[in-house]
Design an enzyme around this catalytic site. Structure first.
Site, PDB file in Angstrom:
ATOM      1  N   CYS A  51       0.836  -1.206   0.000  1.00 53.62           N
ATOM      2  CA  CYS A  51       0.000   0.000   0.000  1.00 53.62           C
ATOM      3  C   CYS A  51       0.872   1.258   0.000  1.00 53.62           C
ATOM      4  CB  CYS A  51      -0.927  -0.020   1.216  1.00 53.62           C
ATOM      5  SG  CYS A  51      -1.840   1.520   1.469  1.00 53.62           S
ATOM      6  N   CYS A  54       0.123   3.622   2.915  1.00 54.86           N
ATOM      7  CA  CYS A  54       0.709   3.117   4.165  1.00 54.86           C
ATOM      8  C   CYS A  54       2.185   3.527   4.265  1.00 54.86           C
ATOM      9  CB  CYS A  54       0.579   1.603   4.247  1.00 54.86           C
ATOM     10  SG  CYS A  54      -1.120   0.994   4.201  1.00 54.86           S
TER      11      CYS A  54
END
Length: 439
Positions: A51, A54
């Site tokens: 991600c 993230c």
């Protein structure tokens, strides 16, 4: 001499290790967290290694852990690709997801991914719904912070009402996004005199934009506005920056949202033209508060994606859009001939028309508009992917079509080859039969 050098090296290594531990206070959790979650208070980031959002949050998350070192809150993170059982337990479907966990109770953080905002959220959730200030100096610091907050004036000399219970319930509901305090009338004396709001009974105030406004219990009888509804409508300043973190909170107010659509550069700055337009919209919001306060919320967008999604088209920069949060219909100002930026007069005319229900409404929440909005969102996402990494986008989009083409080609060719083989076998058999007949 060699022993002394070895001792120095060991000391440097120990200091390095201590510095590493001190600089990274984020706990790497596993599925064993489900067994120990009842021990203490947790602030957890659920993430996936692939991600991109993230990865962007990673340095901020380390700073959050540093900022909460003086509390009992344990800051951790969980790799949901490895420990999917934890993600399933908390119904985590998107990354990153930030949860405040206390025992079996969890609250999701839905604000901006900003260090200060996340830390303030964690501190609020770790404390009582209503924080009491007996020290006027501490309360003065809250006022000087210039954040929107609510305060209950608790004074034993004033008559008791059921207002305290309603205030506590509202604080419990909105604790994740708002600060609620209680203090004596002495600590609010200066503010109340400046706001001309001295009262002889216990009261609730909202403090924002340099002033404090009192909740009138008579509103329940005259306008059917409960304290909870009043808190929901008053929890935003007169003019604010709108982002993906607070946009969904704005939708819950029931007011129309007036958005100046701008675009920041890579370092978060605005051009002079955009600054001027933002100032125009802010002046309208502040100078016409008595006229528009009950019906509108005003703000500006640093990135136009939210406005474009509402309008289902790419709006010019700068521009203005008004969203009806109840119906998801929107309104655009009428531009005069040769006008590229909405003038103050055209904005005021639009606001009056929206308020009087005579403005032309566009969009909505019908199935047709939902379909158009989904198509526009997908098209915008694909264009953004192509603009950011055209090679990767080509691979991601071309690979499925390539596989599908190979499957179709293989299936068709297999049928053709099988048919050709059958025809050849039939011809050979027929030729053999004719040969035997001639013999």
């Amino acid at each position: 001499m060699a022993l002394l050098k070895l001792c120095n090296i060991c000391l440097i290594v120990v200091l390095f290790l201590i510095g590493t531990v001190a600089s990274n206070r984020v706990l790497e959790l596993s599925d064993r967290f489900l067994d120990v979650r009842g021990n203490g208070v947790w602030l957890i980031m659920f993430y996936a290694p692939w991600c991109g959002h993230c990865k962007n949050l990673e340095p901020i998350w380390n700073q959050v852990a540093q900022s909460l070192v003086d509390t009992e809150i344990r800051v951790g993170r969980i790799d949901c690709t490895r420990f999917s059982s934890v993600a399933s337990e908390y119904s985590v479907s998107g990354f990153p997801t930030i949860l405040f966990v206390k025992g079996h109770k969890s609250v999701e953080y839905r604000g901006d991914r900003d260090r200060y905002e996340i830390v303030e959220f964690a501190r609020r959730m770790d404390g009582p719904p209503v924080r009491y200030f007996g020290n006027c100096g501490q309360f003065k610091e809250v006022i000087e912070n210039k954040k929107v907050f609510f305060v209950y004036l608790d004074d034993s000399r004033l008559q008791e009402t059921h207002l305290r219970d309603n205030y506590t319930r509202a604080a419990e509901e909105f604790l994740a996004v708002m600060n609620f305090y209680s203090t004596s009338i002495e600590c609010m004396a200066d503010r109340l005199r400046s706001a001309n709001a001295m009262t002889n009974k216990k009261s609730v105030f909202v403090c924002k934009d340099g002033s404090c406004f009192r909740y009138d219990e008579d509103l329940i009888d005259s306008h059917n506005i409960s304290l909870r509804d009043w808190v929901n409508k008053e929890r935003f300043p007169a003019f604010m920056k709108i982002s993906t973190g607070n946009f969904h909170q704005l939708l819950k107010t029931g007011k129309c949202v007036v958005m100046a659509v701008l675009e920041e550069n890579q370092i978060g700055g605005l051009t002079l033209k955009m600054f001027e337009f933002r100032d125009v919209v802010e002046a309208i919001a502040v100078n016409n508060k008595d006229l528009y306060h009950d019906d509108f919320l005003f703000g500006w967008l640093g990135h136009p994606e939210i406005a474009n999604s509402i309008a289902m088209e790419t709006l010019p920069i700068p521009s203005l859009i008004v969203l009806n949060t109840s119906s998801y219909q929107f309104y655009l100002p009428k531009l005069e001939e040769g006008e590229k930026v909405p003038s103050p007069q055209s904005i005021l005319e639009l606001l009056d028309q929206v308020k009087n229900h005579t403005a032309k409404a566009l969009g909505g929440e019908s199935f047709r508009y939902r379909l158009i909005r989904a198509y526009f969102g997908a098209k915008t996402a694909l264009f953004g992917m192509w603009k950011g990494n055209p090679v990767l986008t080509t691979v991601l989009l071309g690979l499925p079509f390539g596989l599908f083409s190979i499957i179709c080609y293989t299936s068709c060719c297999t049928d053709i080859l099988a048919a050709n083989e059958e025809d050849e076998e039939a011809e050979l058999a027929e030729a053999a039969a004719r040969h035997q007949k001639r013999e």
